[in-house]
Design a protein around this motif. Structure first.
Motif: not given
Length: 258
Positions: A191-198, A226-229
């Motif tokens: 859940g700490d991953a961000t939209i950028r990671h996606v 920058y938003q986290s999941l």
């Protein structure tokens, strides 16, 4: 690939829908063509394939048909309402229940569409996704599984992978043709991953070039890098999570650097 079913060129299927009277057990047959306004796409006039509904007006079309339409217009083809000022693809949702109804009413349609998709991939030398190549297990296999249960493999999922994602591809902007299908839309991440990671995950799996940009949407909200999941459900609302999955819709658009 033309996704609307061309089978309307054939004679009307010799079948109907059985109904029952409230005060009688007599059966009656309703002609299938009486249901055409509800199970056909208004753009290609074929039976609905990947039924997709516009959230603003609830009109439904084939997914490929409405995606192509929105590259040239931001209005609903049926009622001409403005779906979205700039990105109408953000306001469409898959209607799986309606698609199941269509497949049950037209028994041979699902298999026909599967054959068409397999031919599409074969002609272009592409690997056929497993979701296309294999159909739903037959009832016999299900019965055998219940009778002779196979021990399930126990997989320990790390506690930090606490988010389940459903990545729904809504289409690519005209001019973007070089990309691989995303074969596995279900992902388990932190859940700490961000939209950028996606976005980076999608770019790698679909082998996207630098001229292609990935826009990620949840509900009606375009998400920032920058938003986290774990913060997305609070930002979007209850509609963000469906059946335990955080549903992220993404589309491919040409980068401003292209």
């Amino acid at each position: 690939m033309k996704r609307g079913s061309p089978i309307l060129g054939m004679s009307t299927p010799p079948c109907g829908i059985t109904t029952y009277g409230s005060d009688s057990e007599d059966e009656s047959q309703v002609p299938l063509n009486q249901f055409y306004p509800y199970i056909r796409c208004g753009l290609c006039c074929g039976f609905l394939i990947d039924a997709t509904t516009i959230t603003e007006c609830l009109h439904t079309f084939c997914k490929s048909c409405i995606v192509k339409h929105f590259f040239n217009s931001n209005r609903c083809p049926s009622c001409t309402i403005i779906v979205h000022e700039t990105q109408p693809l953000y306001n469409i949702r898959p209607d799986r229940q309606l698609q199941d109804i269509v497949y049950k009413m037209i028994p041979f349609l699902e298999e026909f569409e599967r054959e068409q998709m397999c031919n599409f991939y074969k002609k272009r030398g592409l690997a056929i996704p497993k979701s296309v190549a294999f159909s739903t297990p037959a009832p016999l296999a299900s019965k055998r599984q219940k009778k002779d249960p196979v021990p399930q493999c126990v997989i320990n999922i790390p506690p930090e992978l606490d988010m389940s994602l459903l990545l729904d591809f809504v289409g690519a902007e005209e001019g973007i043709n070089s990309y691989k299908p995303l074969e596995r839309p279900y992902v388990r991440v932190s859940g700490d991953a961000t939209i950028r990671h996606v976005e980076l995950f999608i770019r790698k799996k679909m082998e996207l070039g630098p001229t292609c940009q990935v826009d990620v949407v949840c509900g009606d909200q375009l998400l920032d890098h920058y938003q986290s999941l774990k913060d997305v459900p609070n930002f979007v609302g209850a509609e963000a999570v469906q059946d335990g999955f955080l549903v992220l819709h993404f589309g491919l658009v040409l980068s401003c650097l292209a």
